[in-house]
Write a protein that holds these residues in place. Structure first.
Motif, mmCIF file in Angstrom:
data_model
loop_
_atom_site.group_PDB
_atom_site.id
_atom_site.type_symbol
_atom_site.label_atom_id
_atom_site.label_comp_id
_atom_site.label_asym_id
_atom_site.label_seq_id
_atom_site.Cartn_x
_atom_site.Cartn_y
_atom_site.Cartn_z
ATOM 1 N N ASN A 86 34.273 48.304 40.198
ATOM 2 C CA ASN A 86 35.262 48.930 41.372
ATOM 3 C C ASN A 86 34.677 49.993 41.727
ATOM 4 O OD1 ASN A 86 36.679 46.598 40.132
ATOM 5 N ND2 ASN A 86 37.795 47.972 38.778
ATOM 6 N N SER A 87 35.269 50.453 43.059
ATOM 7 C CA SER A 87 34.916 51.451 43.757
ATOM 8 C C SER A 87 35.951 52.402 44.100
ATOM 9 C CB SER A 87 33.992 51.317 44.940
ATOM 10 O OG SER A 87 34.554 51.212 46.097
ATOM 11 N N PRO A 88 35.623 53.830 44.376
ATOM 12 C CA PRO A 88 36.761 54.472 44.805
ATOM 13 C C PRO A 88 37.190 54.082 46.292
ATOM 14 C CG PRO A 88 34.908 55.615 44.846
ATOM 15 C CD PRO A 88 34.494 54.503 44.359
ATOM 16 N N VAL A 89 36.564 53.280 46.877
ATOM 17 C CA VAL A 89 37.048 53.005 48.443
ATOM 18 C C VAL A 89 37.932 51.791 48.238
ATOM 19 C CG1 VAL A 89 36.378 52.121 50.609
ATOM 20 C CG2 VAL A 89 34.851 53.861 49.258
ATOM 21 N N ALA A 90 39.122 51.758 48.854
ATOM 22 C CA ALA A 90 40.051 50.547 48.593
ATOM 23 C C ALA A 90 39.371 49.210 48.892
ATOM 24 C CB ALA A 90 41.274 50.748 49.699
ATOM 25 N N ALA A 97 36.812 47.844 48.428
ATOM 26 C CA ALA A 97 35.223 47.773 48.272
ATOM 27 C C ALA A 97 34.660 47.634 46.912
ATOM 28 C CB ALA A 97 34.660 48.621 49.126
ATOM 29 N N MET A 98 33.662 47.099 46.585
ATOM 30 C CA MET A 98 32.970 46.923 45.284
ATOM 31 C C MET A 98 31.719 47.854 45.352
ATOM 32 S SD MET A 98 31.544 43.356 45.100
ATOM 33 C CE MET A 98 30.760 42.470 46.565
ATOM 34 N N VAL A 99 30.893 48.084 44.210
ATOM 35 C CA VAL A 99 29.672 48.559 44.067
ATOM 36 C C VAL A 99 28.932 47.500 43.209
ATOM 37 C CG1 VAL A 99 28.320 50.361 43.041
ATOM 38 C CG2 VAL A 99 30.454 51.102 43.763
ATOM 39 N N PHE A 126 33.418 44.042 57.675
ATOM 40 C CA PHE A 126 34.602 44.892 57.414
ATOM 41 C C PHE A 126 35.744 44.062 57.636
ATOM 42 C CE2 PHE A 126 31.020 47.610 57.975
ATOM 43 C CZ PHE A 126 30.986 48.271 56.773
ATOM 44 N N ALA A 129 40.011 44.014 56.018
ATOM 45 C CA ALA A 129 40.883 44.555 55.170
ATOM 46 C C ALA A 129 41.383 43.407 54.278
ATOM 47 C CB ALA A 129 41.981 45.157 55.791
ATOM 48 N N GLU A 186 34.654 45.226 52.463
ATOM 49 C CA GLU A 186 33.180 45.367 52.607
ATOM 50 C C GLU A 186 32.643 43.946 52.159
ATOM 51 O OE1 GLU A 186 31.136 48.807 52.380
ATOM 52 O OE2 GLU A 186 29.128 48.010 53.574
ATOM 53 N N ILE A 204 24.030 48.386 45.671
ATOM 54 C CA ILE A 204 24.927 48.531 46.978
ATOM 55 C C ILE A 204 26.110 49.144 46.896
ATOM 56 C CG2 ILE A 204 25.541 47.049 48.978
ATOM 57 C CD1 ILE A 204 23.998 44.802 47.980
ATOM 58 N N PHE A 205 26.252 50.291 47.482
ATOM 59 C CA PHE A 205 27.405 51.311 47.616
ATOM 60 C C PHE A 205 28.035 50.930 48.863
ATOM 61 C CE2 PHE A 205 25.093 53.177 44.131
ATOM 62 C CZ PHE A 205 25.976 53.693 43.211
ATOM 63 N N PRO A 206 29.467 51.157 48.705
ATOM 64 C CA PRO A 206 30.212 50.986 50.166
ATOM 65 C C PRO A 206 29.768 51.850 51.275
ATOM 66 C CG PRO A 206 31.739 51.357 48.009
ATOM 67 C CD PRO A 206 30.356 51.484 47.689
ATOM 68 N N PRO A 260 35.366 58.431 50.413
ATOM 69 C CA PRO A 260 36.581 58.838 50.674
ATOM 70 C C PRO A 260 36.244 60.483 51.214
ATOM 71 C CG PRO A 260 36.574 57.960 48.581
ATOM 72 C CD PRO A 260 35.370 57.734 49.286
ATOM 73 N N PHE A 287 35.430 63.331 48.780
ATOM 74 C CA PHE A 287 34.383 63.299 48.251
ATOM 75 C C PHE A 287 33.300 64.321 48.788
ATOM 76 C CE2 PHE A 287 34.017 59.362 45.336
ATOM 77 C CZ PHE A 287 35.321 59.343 44.928
ATOM 78 N N ILE A 339 43.365 51.111 58.896
ATOM 79 C CA ILE A 339 42.819 49.978 58.401
ATOM 80 C C ILE A 339 44.076 48.833 58.561
ATOM 81 C CG2 ILE A 339 41.957 48.582 56.328
ATOM 82 C CD1 ILE A 339 40.963 51.147 55.133
ATOM 83 N N TYR A 372 38.651 57.934 55.467
ATOM 84 C CA TYR A 372 37.580 57.666 54.742
ATOM 85 C C TYR A 372 36.397 58.074 56.099
ATOM 86 C CZ TYR A 372 39.357 54.588 51.621
ATOM 87 O OH TYR A 372 39.945 53.861 50.431
ATOM 88 N N HIS A 385 29.681 60.193 41.725
ATOM 89 C CA HIS A 385 31.002 59.481 41.566
ATOM 90 C C HIS A 385 30.897 58.331 40.312
ATOM 91 C CE1 HIS A 385 35.370 58.532 41.180
ATOM 92 N NE2 HIS A 385 35.193 57.346 41.432
ATOM 93 N N MET A 386 30.299 57.477 40.771
ATOM 94 C CA MET A 386 30.224 56.209 40.018
ATOM 95 C C MET A 386 29.242 56.361 38.827
ATOM 96 S SD MET A 386 31.802 54.017 41.695
ATOM 97 C CE MET A 386 31.460 52.629 40.542
#
Lengths: 494, 494
Positions: free
Chosen positions: A40-44, A46-48, A151, A153, A165, B77-79, B83, B86, B107, B116, B128-129
């Motif tokens: 999970n990522s801190p961006v609603a 979106a994943m890592v 992208f 939602a 994303e 791969i990061f978003p 935020p 950050f 969004i 963001y 963060h990750m």
């Protein structure tokens, strides 16, 4: 963690995942996380994607990219942003995408009077650029594609399947006439089908979408559909004939051989990071992932089995064995971790779905043998080392065939041919696909969806391997004459 | 178009570009566009990379990616979004990037209370990750990188050099101690240097940035700097030691071997699509691009020279020749275009900078010879066909050496060692690099920049090939004792 009723099975507690039969959704989420595919990522929304997932995606990209180039397509790179007003130019397109857009309205300290959106797909901006590049029929076809993020939602995130994303290629081509454009749409659909069957071991049904399931702005949409192990469908790739809808909206015209002005016929097509979800949910079992061998980031893992006093020696022997396998072009990892048990390692690589494991201990070494275990089977085999090495490619091919065979059998067993709406509802409720006649009325499709949560997946093409038989009948829902000249596949979907 | 004073030279008018000596900036923009590398886009500050430019970038990506993997790095791969809060967590970082940020505040239909930003770089979200992934010293090092776009507002766009969206890899690594982190920083700097010298034929100076030129948030920043043909510097890659700045801001800590808690030492590093600007501006001439052979999308172009009645036959012969060259692993194109003159083709491929051209006509075919021309030379050679084929790799290597040699000579000739500020200003005004002593005071650097538009490029490392001599002296600007124990390179920059 596991839901094994508190049994004192340390392995299951530490490394296990919820059985598929208990909760398929939990199984999926746990496998993705524990196998280090994604987080999970801190961006609603979106994943890592973690290194193991990224390596898998890179293999997908490489195979497809090579094929795109081999079939005459050229990559290019368009901006991630699109002027908001571009999205508004094609009526169906804006209706389809407006609710999902990410809006950029400030750059530096400047508030923008004309906002941008982060691309949900790039037909519009590509159409705009093409109109500047296209003059004569001699310039055509344009055979373009790009790799990148898009992208849209998403409220309920699920790694790889539903993320705000996601990653994909988007192909965009422009042609002088409809026939050539439609041939391109089919070429790509077949390429996707071949990729799924021959590389990912995924059986998929090639077919055309019904009108209500078309891409926003398309004349015809084709898809490949696969069945996951919970019986749901996953649309695994799409190829669209866009007619002249976008070329008219963006003035993509050219002078024909006969000196007339004509709008181009365009196509677009994509496979996205969802395909990783399809791999997971088609092949995985209660021990975790099963990677199809031809795409697996690691095809063979070598586990040196030693005690403290000879562990380094066994690792060195493992590396020698790995080198022999790598010389055949195989992707091999030696598990050099010290301080964890062999049992931990076996479970870990099973969870990660590595197709073949080789154990190499001191006694094996003396006897010139190794212990080989396929991820998809239960038996360990003790083989002469040279034989294990020489036979590895064939073993991986056999694993591929086994996976494809099992998935095909599963899909066929869980697809039901029905002629009444009662049977239809019962089969959908039981988690099956349904083959049924349908009248083609979008209103009826909507009602069916409300009733059953099932949608028309596609109408199989005449030369699809599965479910392609020509047949006439009456609509399972309205009783009116059936459209399409064959049965439609319905199912619940991801 | 061209500025050739209205001369009736059709070739120049149609295909030519402004000479570098007349206007280097116009030359650059025209070459980028006419050679089909990139085009302007409807998105402020962003470009569209066309297939020829994309193929070049893909070759850059492939070489570097292979080396990252070979040196133990893993992609992920990061978003694209981060935020906003950050970015605010590391004090220098926010100051550096705040004026350039793209803000997403909506969004779908939802206005975001917490906006963001589109990533300007990813240290923050990666930190963060990592804080979630890192427990023990056993987990380290993290050797991560990703390929993708980043976004930084630019007012004056210039393709590849200054675009609001650009393409890069960003490496991010975390280590248990400073020594290991600094060794990583150096490993990457050397890898970049090797890439520039051995693949792109670009001589670059490895050095450390002065305090005022450091990356926002870094403890030490190292760079490779190249000289363009107008005498300006282009920072072509950077490698940063970030100390514990980001690990403290994002709580990236671990338990040491001694059971203590410690923050990781992190690094980051990047080469971006600017490197394509460096290739263009280091090697190009008044006829257009000159592609360094080892990265060139097309290394050899075969031009069948026929008349109407035998053109198809000559194309077929050209394809045979191309196949022989491809069998050696070379990237070869046959120019099959009909209806354009040979002169047009020659000019077109020179503009695109293809390293070697082979002309194949009917008389050549009879005599078993081909006509070969290097892009960087003026002479045509007539060679036995077999010899031309067998010697092609060596010919491309020689072209590489020639380009590297010329660029090195140019850099050395246009770098001046000075000891007074008058000399300093005169040399900068004349478009040179300057080697001068400097006291290290950021205020003095600022004053020099205001005076001359020149900045400190870097302080060459002790083992840099160029300008590395240890020397003591007094600051060319303030007269105070010099810092660094050697001269600093100053120059105007892209």
């Amino acid at each position: 963690m596991t839901k094994d009723g508190g049994k004192k099975d340390n392995k299951a507690a530490q490394y296990g995942v919820t059985p598929q039969s208990v909760d398929f959704n939990d199984w999926y989420n746990e496998v993705v996380k524990k196998a280090d595919l994604a987080d999970n990522s801190p961006v609603a929304g979106a994943m890592v994607v973690r290194p193991y997932g990224s390596a898998l995606w890179e293999n997908v990209v490489r195979w497809l990219d090579d094929r795109f180039k081999a079939t005459g397509h050229e990559s290019l790179i368009f901006p991630t942003l699109i002027p908001m007003n571009f999205i508004m130019k094609e009526a169906d397109h804006v209706e389809g995408f407006a609710p999902e857009l990410f809006t950029v309205n400030k750059i530096g300290t400047e508030e923008l009077s004309e906002p941008y959106v982060m691309r949900p797909t790039s037909e519009t901006i590509i159409g705009h650029m093409w109109s500047g590049w296209l003059n004569s029929y001699r310039d055509l076809p344009f055979l373009h594609y790009q790799w990148g993020s898009v992208f849209r939602a998403e409220l309920r995130t699920k790694a790889f399947l539903r993320t705000s994303e996601f990653y994909w290629h988007e192909g965009h081509t422009a042609h002088a006439d409809e026939n050539e454009a439609r041939a391109e749409v089919r070429t790509i659909l077949d390429l996707y089908h071949e990729f799924c069957r021959d590389v990912l071991a995924l059986p998929v049904v090639r077919g055309e979408k019904t009108a209500s399931e078309r891409f926003a702005g398309a004349v015809s949409t084709y898809s490949i559909e696969g069945m996951m192990r919970d019986g749901k469908a996953l649309q695994s790739g799409t190829s669209h004939y866009l007619g002249q809808n976008f070329s008219k909206a963006f003035d993509v015209k050219f002078q024909t051989r006969e000196q007339k002005e004509e709008f181009a016929h365009t196509t677009s097509w994509a496979i996205s990071s969802r395909i990783i979800g399809a791999i997971i949910m088609t092949h995985g079992d209660d021990a975790g992932l099963i990677m199809p061998p031809r795409i697996a980031p690691i095809q063979v893992v070598v586990i040196p089995v030693g005690r403290k006093d000879n562990f380094d020696e066994m690792v060195a022997e493992g590396e020698k064995l790995a080198a022999e396998l790598r010389a055949q072009g195989l992707r091999v990892k030696v598990d050099r971790r010290d301080g964890v048990t062999n049992g931990f390692k076996y479970n870990d690589w099973e969870l990660k779905g590595v197709p073949v494991r080789i154990e190499l201990g001191p006694r094996d070494l003396e006897q010139g043998v190794v212990v080989v275990k396929n991820r998809h089977g239960d038996e360990k085999e003790t083989l002469p080392r040279a034989e294990a090495v020489a036979g590895m490619t064939a073993r991986l091919d056999a694993a591929h065939d086994w996976l494809l065979g099992r998935a095909t059998e599963f899909m066929l067993e869980n697809t039901v041919t029905v002629d009444t709406y009662e049977e239809f509802k019962a089969a959908i409720e039981a988690g099956k696909w349904v083959r049924a006649f349908h009248c083609g009325d979008p209103e009826s499709e909507r009602a069916i969806k409300e009733d059953t949560k099932a949608t028309a997946r596609n109408v199989p093409l005449d030369d699809a391997e599965f479910f392609a038989e020509a047949e006439e009948g009456v609509c399972v829902h309205t009783g009116r004459p059936a459209a399409y000249g064959k049965r439609v596949i319905f199912g619940r979907q991801y």
